[in-house]
Design an enzyme around this catalytic site. Sequence first.
Site, PDB file in Angstrom:
ATOM      1  N   CYS A   9       0.863  -1.177   0.000  1.00 23.46           N
ATOM      2  CA  CYS A   9       0.000   0.000   0.000  1.00 23.46           C
ATOM      3  C   CYS A   9       0.901   1.230   0.000  1.00 23.46           C
ATOM      4  CB  CYS A   9      -0.993  -0.013   1.163  1.00 23.46           C
ATOM      5  SG  CYS A   9      -0.275   0.176   2.815  1.00 23.46           S
ATOM      6  N   ASN A  37       2.442   1.490   4.372  1.00 24.32           N
ATOM      7  CA  ASN A  37       2.673   0.226   5.072  1.00 24.32           C
ATOM      8  C   ASN A  37       2.370   0.308   6.568  1.00 24.32           C
ATOM      9  OD1 ASN A  37       5.352  -2.035   5.830  1.00 24.32           O
ATOM     10  ND2 ASN A  37       3.394  -2.608   4.975  1.00 24.32           N
ATOM     11  N   CYS A  92      -1.346   0.582   7.399  1.00 24.19           N
ATOM     12  CA  CYS A  92      -2.774   0.246   7.511  1.00 24.19           C
ATOM     13  C   CYS A  92      -3.131  -0.993   6.685  1.00 24.19           C
ATOM     14  CB  CYS A  92      -3.657   1.411   7.060  1.00 24.19           C
ATOM     15  SG  CYS A  92      -3.590   2.886   8.070  1.00 24.19           S
ATOM     16  N   ARG A  93      -3.392  -0.776   5.399  1.00 23.16           N
ATOM     17  CA  ARG A  93      -3.941  -1.839   4.559  1.00 23.16           C
ATOM     18  C   ARG A  93      -3.004  -3.015   4.343  1.00 23.16           C
ATOM     19  NH1 ARG A  93      -5.303   1.781  -0.464  1.00 23.16           N
ATOM     20  NH2 ARG A  93      -3.422   2.771   0.326  1.00 23.16           N
ATOM     21  N   SER A  94      -1.793  -2.756   3.883  1.00 22.51           N
ATOM     22  CA  SER A  94      -0.916  -3.889   3.557  1.00 22.51           C
ATOM     23  C   SER A  94      -0.483  -4.684   4.783  1.00 22.51           C
ATOM     24  CB  SER A  94       0.282  -3.456   2.705  1.00 22.51           C
ATOM     25  OG  SER A  94       1.089  -2.516   3.354  1.00 22.51           O
ATOM     26  N   ASP A 134      -8.235   3.291   1.315  1.00 22.28           N
ATOM     27  CA  ASP A 134      -7.349   3.693   2.403  1.00 22.28           C
ATOM     28  C   ASP A 134      -8.200   4.237   3.560  1.00 22.28           C
ATOM     29  OD1 ASP A 134      -5.378   4.609   4.073  1.00 22.28           O
ATOM     30  OD2 ASP A 134      -4.328   5.758   2.526  1.00 22.28           O
TER      31      ASP A 134
END
Length: 157
Positions: A9, A12, A14-16, A125
């Site tokens: 993401c 690095n 939150c999402r990934s 995001d």
Amino acid sequence: MSYRVCLVCMGNICRSPMAEVVLRRTLEERGLGGRVVVESAGTGGWHAGDPMDERALGTLAEHGYDGAAHRARQFTEDWFDRYDLVLAMDRDNVANLRRLAPTGVEVRLFRSFDPGAPDGAEVPDPYYGGREGFEEVLTMLETASEGVAKHIADEIG
């Protein structure tokens, strides 16, 4: 020899990293954990060394996941040689990765493995929103992880 996956993401945090924790568990549950290395990174480096966002960490913890060990990293051009599969959370990060990628390297959207998601579906995001965005992201990640695990199982036999 392990199959290696990197989930990417922007920063690095939150999402990934959430996807990393979720996919790792999904693979463990399917008996593939010892054969697959799952890591994550961001296309930007401003959070390098930082832990996961507290809202992401809390959302994971509420659902029985542990992301406490995560530290953000930045994806660099030489990493393409390390991974069999590079998956981005959104189209902007796909574009950023493709600019770095050697010719012939495929970068895909993480949600492209969710059979119920529309073509081009992204993991949004949640950083600038509230806690509900992290819950929504977790649901997307869990669903797509099933498809990623099936793809990896087919790849490694």
